[in-house]
Design an enzyme around this catalytic site. Structure first.
Site, PDB file in Angstrom:
ATOM      1  CB  THR A 124      52.432  72.606  -8.537  1.00 37.42           C
ATOM      2  OG1 THR A 124      51.806  72.181  -9.762  1.00 37.42           O
ATOM      3  CG2 THR A 124      51.461  73.436  -7.730  1.00 37.42           C
ATOM      4  CG  PHE A 165      62.126  67.451  -9.195  1.00 39.63           C
ATOM      5  CD1 PHE A 165      63.007  66.602  -9.854  1.00 39.63           C
ATOM      6  CD2 PHE A 165      60.970  67.841  -9.861  1.00 39.63           C
ATOM      7  CE1 PHE A 165      62.754  66.161 -11.152  1.00 39.63           C
ATOM      8  CE2 PHE A 165      60.707  67.406 -11.153  1.00 39.63           C
ATOM      9  CZ  PHE A 165      61.597  66.566 -11.800  1.00 39.63           C
ATOM     10  CG  ASN A 166      58.880  71.628  -8.675  1.00 37.56           C
ATOM     11  OD1 ASN A 166      58.848  70.661  -9.430  1.00 37.56           O
ATOM     12  ND2 ASN A 166      57.924  71.893  -7.792  1.00 37.56           N
ATOM     13  CG  ASP A 240      53.100  69.977  -6.521  1.00 42.14           C
ATOM     14  OD1 ASP A 240      54.100  70.557  -6.077  1.00 42.14           O
ATOM     15  OD2 ASP A 240      53.120  69.190  -7.481  1.00 42.14           O
TER      16      ASP A 240
HETATM   17  C1  BDR Z   1      58.107  68.606  -6.263  1.00 45.87           C
HETATM   18  O1  BDR Z   1      58.718  67.757  -7.234  1.00 45.87           O
HETATM   19  C2  BDR Z   1      57.747  67.001  -7.897  1.00 45.87           C
HETATM   20  O2  BDR Z   1      58.156  65.660  -7.989  1.00 45.87           O
HETATM   21  C3  BDR Z   1      56.465  67.161  -7.138  1.00 45.87           C
HETATM   22  O3  BDR Z   1      55.363  67.142  -8.026  1.00 45.87           O
HETATM   23  C4  BDR Z   1      56.615  68.491  -6.457  1.00 45.87           C
HETATM   24  O4  BDR Z   1      56.162  69.541  -7.288  1.00 45.87           O
HETATM   25  C5  BDR Z   1      58.609  68.215  -4.900  1.00 45.87           C
HETATM   26  O5  BDR Z   1      59.995  68.357  -4.832  1.00 45.87           O
HETATM   27 CA    CA Z   2      54.881  69.130  -9.252  1.00 44.81          CA
END
Ligand code: BDR
Ligand code: CA
Length: 312
Positions: A124, A165-166, A240
């Site tokens: 996550t 983002f991830n 997540d």
């Molecule tokens: C993801 O980015 C993080 O800020 C959150 O925890 C989630 O895993 C969403 O883009």
């Molecule tokens: Ca996350």
């Protein structure tokens, strides 16, 4: 129950993902590894320990993983998760020592010490630890049951116009993970942007009436306000736990098999995930993407998990 390791960067929604896994009887949460993402490695690790204390799973080993991406410079998501990475509630302090292993070794040991194809890896956060784990011990690839990650999107991003983002934090790591020969499912923004903590959801969570549920409420107060301010959402998407929900009950999501790739190009597409949904996936394709979510059922699972956790 399914044996699950969660690799995470808590993070408000990561914290709820951990609680969902802990509270659901169909998941046996056996290990947690942390990765720099929403905040620095030290902060997200402390948050994981605090959530373990709050949720009554301090017996589960927690190990620190990678402190930055493979190639990218470190960056954090302070505008969404605050200075601590988990701003909002007053959290208990850690009740257990960190596992002395590196998070990557915890992943490898967890997979290699258990029977083949019994461990599911749920990621996550940025995929740095998973990528390092497959490079350090390639045998985990055929040994895991499956990999489910929250990240990416079929259409559109949140960190850039096309990158989530991830994946944006460590595109090279994501590239490694989606190209290994294991079953991988991407739970991206296409579905997590439907996992909204609406007032109806907030009321159901509040009705649980326990301290862990109250902590979730206080987390969502901060996270919701941050999402409104920085991304214009009326109610925040709780990303997540959707990846965990897929492991609990595959019918919560609609999933399609599709060839998946990650753009590593410098420039505007960097970190974009590309799913080929033009026609049925070729024989032997082991990547899947989530395309639909039963949001009511999803939130029922979260409420149910908190109800079962009670006052640990
Ligand atoms: C993801 O980015 C993080 O800020 C959150 O925890 C989630 O895993 C969403 O883009
Ligand atoms: Ca996350």
């Amino acid at each position: 129950a399914r044996t699950v390791l969660i690799d995470c960067d808590p993070g408000h929604d990561d914290a709820i993902a951990l609680l969902l896994a802990q509270g659901n009887p169909l998941i046996d949460l056996v290990a947690v590894s942390t990765v720099a993402g929403n905040q620095t490695l030290a902060k997200v690790t402390r948050n994981a320990q605090a959530i373990a204390a709050a949720g009554g799973f301090s017996h589960v080993p927690i190990a620190q993983g990678a402190s930055r991406g493979l190639i990218t410079e470190p960056f954090v998501a302070e505008e969404i998760h605050g200075e601590t990475g988990l701003d909002g509630p007053q959290l208990p302090s850690a009740q257990a020592e960190l596992d002395p292993r590196h998070g990557v070794n915890l992943i490898i040991d967890t997979v290699m010490s258990r029977p083949a194809r019994t461990v599911t890896l749920v990621a996550t956060g940025p995929l740095t630890n998973l990528a390092l784990a497959v490079r350090l011990e390639p045998r985990i690839v055929e040994r895991v049951q499956e990999v489910v990650f929250m990240g990416g999107a079929i259409n559109g991003g949140n960190y850039t116009p096309v990158a989530e983002f991830n994946i944006a934090v460590d595109p090279e790591a994501a590239h490694v993970v989606v190209h290994e020969n294991w079953d991988v499912t991407m739970v991206g923004l296409d579905v997590t942007h439907q996992a909204l903590a609406t007032p109806r959801v907030r009321t159901a969570l509040a009705a649980v009436g326990t301290r862990p549920a109250q902590i979730v409420g206080e987390m969502l107060d901060f996270y919701g306000a941050a999402y409104t301010e920085s991304q214009g959402f009326e109610h925040p998407p709780v990303h997540d736990p959707v990846a965990v929900a897929l492991v609990i009950d595959p019918t919560v999501l609609t999933v399609r098999r599709a060839v998946l790739d990650v753009s590593l190009a410098e420039g505007p597409t960097r970190g974009m995930t590309v799913a080929d949904l033009r026609s049925p996936a070729p024989e032997g394709c082991r990547t899947r993407v989530a395309v639909g979510l039963d949001a009511d059922r999803y939130w029922e699972l979260v409420v149910d998990a908190l109800t079962r956790i009670g006052e640990p």
